[in-house]
Design a protein around this motif. Structure first.
Motif, PDB file in Angstrom:
ATOM      1  N   VAL A 208      15.544  11.189 -26.068  1.00 14.74           N
ATOM      2  CA  VAL A 208      16.942  11.348 -25.677  1.00 14.74           C
ATOM      3  C   VAL A 208      17.166  12.715 -25.030  1.00 14.74           C
ATOM      4  O   VAL A 208      17.879  12.850 -24.032  1.00 14.74           O
ATOM      5  CB  VAL A 208      17.878  11.148 -26.888  1.00 14.74           C
ATOM      6  CG1 VAL A 208      19.330  11.382 -26.486  1.00 14.74           C
ATOM      7  CG2 VAL A 208      17.726   9.741 -27.455  1.00 14.74           C
ATOM      8  N   GLU A 209      16.553  13.757 -25.597  1.00 14.99           N
ATOM      9  CA  GLU A 209      16.694  15.092 -25.018  1.00 14.99           C
ATOM     10  C   GLU A 209      16.145  15.141 -23.594  1.00 14.99           C
ATOM     11  O   GLU A 209      16.741  15.755 -22.704  1.00 14.99           O
ATOM     12  CB  GLU A 209      15.956  16.125 -25.878  1.00 14.99           C
ATOM     13  CG  GLU A 209      16.674  16.472 -27.166  1.00 14.99           C
ATOM     14  CD  GLU A 209      16.019  17.647 -27.866  1.00 14.99           C
ATOM     15  OE1 GLU A 209      14.884  18.001 -27.494  1.00 14.99           O
ATOM     16  OE2 GLU A 209      16.650  18.207 -28.766  1.00 14.99           O
ATOM     17  N   GLN A 210      15.003  14.494 -23.381  1.00 21.14           N
ATOM     18  CA  GLN A 210      14.401  14.506 -22.056  1.00 21.14           C
ATOM     19  C   GLN A 210      15.232  13.704 -21.057  1.00 21.14           C
ATOM     20  O   GLN A 210      15.300  14.041 -19.874  1.00 21.14           O
ATOM     21  CB  GLN A 210      12.975  13.952 -22.132  1.00 21.14           C
ATOM     22  CG  GLN A 210      12.004  14.851 -22.886  1.00 21.14           C
ATOM     23  CD  GLN A 210      11.816  16.197 -22.206  1.00 21.14           C
ATOM     24  OE1 GLN A 210      11.465  16.261 -21.042  1.00 21.14           O
ATOM     25  NE2 GLN A 210      12.032  17.274 -22.938  1.00 21.14           N
ATOM     26  N   LEU A 211      15.888  12.645 -21.515  1.00 20.42           N
ATOM     27  CA  LEU A 211      16.797  11.892 -20.643  1.00 20.42           C
ATOM     28  C   LEU A 211      17.956  12.767 -20.188  1.00 20.42           C
ATOM     29  O   LEU A 211      18.351  12.755 -19.019  1.00 20.42           O
ATOM     30  CB  LEU A 211      17.331  10.662 -21.371  1.00 20.42           C
ATOM     31  CG  LEU A 211      16.446   9.425 -21.406  1.00 20.42           C
ATOM     32  CD1 LEU A 211      17.085   8.362 -22.290  1.00 20.42           C
ATOM     33  CD2 LEU A 211      16.209   8.874 -20.005  1.00 20.42           C
ATOM     34  N   ILE A 212      18.524  13.523 -21.125  1.00 21.50           N
ATOM     35  CA  ILE A 212      19.640  14.403 -20.785  1.00 21.50           C
ATOM     36  C   ILE A 212      19.182  15.514 -19.835  1.00 21.50           C
ATOM     37  O   ILE A 212      19.911  15.928 -18.935  1.00 21.50           O
ATOM     38  CB  ILE A 212      20.263  14.992 -22.064  1.00 21.50           C
ATOM     39  CG1 ILE A 212      20.946  13.885 -22.870  1.00 21.50           C
ATOM     40  CG2 ILE A 212      21.259  16.100 -21.738  1.00 21.50           C
ATOM     41  CD1 ILE A 212      21.473  14.333 -24.215  1.00 21.50           C
ATOM     42  N   LYS A 213      17.960  15.956 -20.020  1.00 14.63           N
ATOM     43  CA  LYS A 213      17.404  16.990 -19.137  1.00 14.63           C
ATOM     44  C   LYS A 213      17.327  16.496 -17.704  1.00 14.63           C
ATOM     45  O   LYS A 213      17.530  17.254 -16.745  1.00 14.63           O
ATOM     46  CB  LYS A 213      16.022  17.396 -19.644  1.00 14.63           C
ATOM     47  CG  LYS A 213      15.344  18.466 -18.822  1.00 14.63           C
ATOM     48  CD  LYS A 213      13.965  18.770 -19.399  1.00 14.63           C
ATOM     49  CE  LYS A 213      13.224  19.794 -18.548  1.00 14.63           C
ATOM     50  NZ  LYS A 213      11.865  20.070 -19.090  1.00 14.63           N
ATOM     51  N   GLY A 214      17.047  15.204 -17.526  1.00 13.00           N
ATOM     52  CA  GLY A 214      17.006  14.621 -16.198  1.00 13.00           C
ATOM     53  C   GLY A 214      15.603  14.503 -15.637  1.00 13.00           C
ATOM     54  O   GLY A 214      14.647  15.064 -16.184  1.00 13.00           O
ATOM     55  N   PRO A 215      15.450  13.762 -14.533  1.00 15.43           N
ATOM     56  CA  PRO A 215      14.129  13.509 -13.957  1.00 15.43           C
ATOM     57  C   PRO A 215      13.593  14.696 -13.162  1.00 15.43           C
ATOM     58  O   PRO A 215      14.338  15.592 -12.776  1.00 15.43           O
ATOM     59  CB  PRO A 215      14.387  12.316 -13.036  1.00 15.43           C
ATOM     60  CG  PRO A 215      15.810  12.507 -12.594  1.00 15.43           C
ATOM     61  CD  PRO A 215      16.528  13.091 -13.781  1.00 15.43           C
ATOM     62  N   SER A 267      14.324   3.380 -22.470  1.00 17.65           N
ATOM     63  CA  SER A 267      13.456   4.528 -22.755  1.00 17.65           C
ATOM     64  C   SER A 267      13.095   4.587 -24.233  1.00 17.65           C
ATOM     65  O   SER A 267      11.932   4.841 -24.588  1.00 17.65           O
ATOM     66  CB  SER A 267      14.141   5.830 -22.327  1.00 17.65           C
ATOM     67  OG  SER A 267      14.369   5.865 -20.936  1.00 17.65           O
ATOM     68  N   LEU A 268      14.070   4.351 -25.091  1.00 14.95           N
ATOM     69  CA  LEU A 268      13.820   4.417 -26.535  1.00 14.95           C
ATOM     70  C   LEU A 268      12.942   3.272 -27.021  1.00 14.95           C
ATOM     71  O   LEU A 268      12.021   3.467 -27.812  1.00 14.95           O
ATOM     72  CB  LEU A 268      15.147   4.441 -27.294  1.00 14.95           C
ATOM     73  CG  LEU A 268      15.875   5.780 -27.297  1.00 14.95           C
ATOM     74  CD1 LEU A 268      17.308   5.625 -27.781  1.00 14.95           C
ATOM     75  CD2 LEU A 268      15.132   6.788 -28.179  1.00 14.95           C
ATOM     76  N   VAL A 269      13.223   2.067 -26.551  1.00 10.02           N
ATOM     77  CA  VAL A 269      12.414   0.922 -26.985  1.00 10.02           C
ATOM     78  C   VAL A 269      10.981   1.057 -26.481  1.00 10.02           C
ATOM     79  O   VAL A 269      10.027   0.708 -27.176  1.00 10.02           O
ATOM     80  CB  VAL A 269      13.045  -0.399 -26.513  1.00 10.02           C
ATOM     81  CG1 VAL A 269      12.132  -1.582 -26.839  1.00 10.02           C
ATOM     82  CG2 VAL A 269      14.409  -0.606 -27.163  1.00 10.02           C
ATOM     83  N   GLU A 270      10.823   1.591 -25.275  1.00 13.97           N
ATOM     84  CA  GLU A 270       9.490   1.790 -24.714  1.00 13.97           C
ATOM     85  C   GLU A 270       8.678   2.788 -25.526  1.00 13.97           C
ATOM     86  O   GLU A 270       7.487   2.590 -25.782  1.00 13.97           O
ATOM     87  CB  GLU A 270       9.607   2.285 -23.269  1.00 13.97           C
ATOM     88  CG  GLU A 270       8.290   2.656 -22.601  1.00 13.97           C
ATOM     89  CD  GLU A 270       7.456   1.453 -22.208  1.00 13.97           C
ATOM     90  OE1 GLU A 270       6.243   1.626 -22.014  1.00 13.97           O
ATOM     91  OE2 GLU A 270       8.027   0.345 -22.099  1.00 13.97           O
ATOM     92  N   GLY A 271       9.319   3.873 -25.953  1.00 14.13           N
ATOM     93  CA  GLY A 271       8.569   4.958 -26.587  1.00 14.13           C
ATOM     94  C   GLY A 271       8.676   5.041 -28.089  1.00 14.13           C
ATOM     95  O   GLY A 271       7.902   5.758 -28.725  1.00 14.13           O
ATOM     96  N   GLY A 272       9.619   4.339 -28.686  1.00 14.81           N
ATOM     97  CA  GLY A 272       9.817   4.433 -30.120  1.00 14.81           C
ATOM     98  C   GLY A 272       9.283   3.225 -30.866  1.00 14.81           C
ATOM     99  O   GLY A 272       8.537   2.413 -30.320  1.00 14.81           O
TER     100      GLY A 272
END
Length: 311
Positions: A208-215, A267-272
Motif C-alpha cells: 500500500v505504501e508503494q502504491l501511494i508513492k507512485g510508479p 496489487s494486494l491480492v497479487e502480493g499478499g
C-alpha cells in the motif's frame, strides 16, 4: 534531521519483542477498557505496560499528563521510562486528531534501539487519549526520517507490529508487483518493484505504501493521492482490511474509479496472502467511492481491467 536505522516507509514500524503486552486505546477499545503507560523492560529489549488512569479533563490536559508520566523515573526493578534523562520535549501541538511532538537535539543522541522503543511507548500511550489518533515526531522543528531520508510522518498503533525473536534491524530484499493506471486512466498496468524493507513490516502495508508513492516506469501512472494516510492494514480470515483517511476519496488524477480501487485490490491480492480486500475510510465501509462504487463489501481481484499484453 536525524535518520535512524531499522525503519522503512512513510510510517515507522517498530519491533516489539515477546515481552511486549498489547493494550487497548480509548479511541478504538471496547467500553470499559483500561488505560496504560508503556515502559521499557529492565534489559531494554521490549515494552511492558502498567495500569494507569488518565484523569485530565480535556484532551490537552490529558496529553500533558501522559507526556509527564512517560518521562517520570520509576522505582521498579522490572521496567523503566522509555525516555533517557537527557531527552526533552520542546513542545507539542494538536490539530484536530493529529498530535505533533517536537524534541530537542538530545533526541538524536539515542541509539536506534532506544529510539524505536521510545517511539513505540509514546504512540501506544498517547493514542489512548480520546481525541488523539496520530502522533508525529520532529526534532528541533525538523521531520524525523528513516534511513532512506523519507519522513516517517504520523504514526498510530497499527503502524507497529509484534515480533518474537527477530533482530531490531533485520532487513530483506524482494520484488513486489504493483498495478497502476495506463495513460488513458481506464486500465491497469503492472510494475515490478525491487524493495529492501524491514522484516517487521507486513508485506500488505509495504504494498500500500508503494502504491501511494507512485510508479517509476514509463507508461504507468499514479492512482492514489500521495497525501493519503494509511490508518491501518491487517489480514483476517482471508481478507485484507485497508483503512485510509478521507484523502483516498479525492481523485487527483484522471483515472476511473474502478482503476483506482482495483489498483489497490489487485496489487494486494497479487502480493499478499488473501483472496479479497476490504477498503475502509476512517474505519467505515458505508461509503460510496466517487458516487459510483460502494465500499460496503470486500473486493476480489479484477482481471478484466488489466491491460492486455501485446503478443
Amino acid at each position: 534531521m536525524k535518520i535512524f536505522g531499522g525503519n522503512f516507509g512513510k510510517f515507522a514500524l517498530v519491533l516489539v519483542t515477546a515481552l511486549f503486552v498489547c493494550g487497548c486505546g480509548k479511541g478504538t477499545a471496547p467500553e470499559g477498557s483500561r488505560d496504560y503507560i508503556y515502559y521499557v523492560n529492565s534489559d531494554g529489549t521490549g515494552l511492558v505496560k502498567e495500569d494507569y488512569e488518565i484523569s485530565g479533563e480535556g484532551v490537552k490536559e490529558q496529553v500533558d499528563e501522559v507526556l509527564g508520566e512517560l518521562r517520570k523515573k520509576t522505582d521498579s526493578l522490572d521496567f523503566k521510562s522509555a525516555y533517557p534523562e537527557n531527552v526533552r520535549i520542546r513542545g507539542w501541538k494538536l490539530e484536530e486528531s493529529d498530535l505533533e511532538i517536537d524534541f530537542t537535539e538530545s533526541y538524536n543522541q539515542m541509539d536506534s534501539g532506544e529510539e524505536l522503543l521510545l517511539r513505540a511507548a509514546t504512540v501506544y500511550t498517547l493514542v489512548q487519549v480520546g481525541g488523539v489518533a496520530y502522533v508525529k515526531f520532529t526534532v528541533e522543528g525538523e521531520e524525523l526520517c528513516d534511513e532512506e531520508g523519507k519522513e516517517i510522518g504520523y504514526m498510530n498503533r497499527d503502524m507497529f507490529v509484534e515480533n518474537t525473536g527477530s533482530s531490531l534491524h533485520s532487513y530483506q530484499d524482494g520484488n513486489i508487483h504493483l498495478f497502476f493506471a495506463d495513460e488513458a486512466g481506464n486500465r491497469l498496468v503492472e510494475e515490478e518493484v525491487s524493495v529492501r524493507y524491514n522484516s517487521n513490516m507486513s508485506v500488505e502495508k509495504l504494498i500500500v505504501e508503494q502504491l501511494i508513492k507512485g510508479p517509476s516506469t514509463e507508461g504507468a501512472y499514479p492512482t492514489v493521492s500521495p497525501k493519503t494516510k494509511i490508518l491501518g492494514v491487517s489480514v483476517r480470515d482471508g481478507i485484507c482490511y485497508v483503512n485510509f483517511d478521507e484523502e483516498f476519496l479525492n481523485a487527483c488524477y484522471h483515472v476511473s474509479p474502478e482503476v483506482m480501487v482495483y489498483s489497490v485490490v489487485n496489487s494486494l491480492v497479487e502480493g499478499g496472502e488473501m483472496g479479497q480486500v476490504q477498503i475502509l475510510i476512517n474505519g467505515k465501509t458505508d461509503v460510496s467511492f466517487q458516487d459510483s462504487i460502494s465500499l460496503e463489501r470486500p473486493f476480489s481481484r479484477n482481471l478484466e481491467i488489466m491491460e492486455e499484453e501485446e503478443h
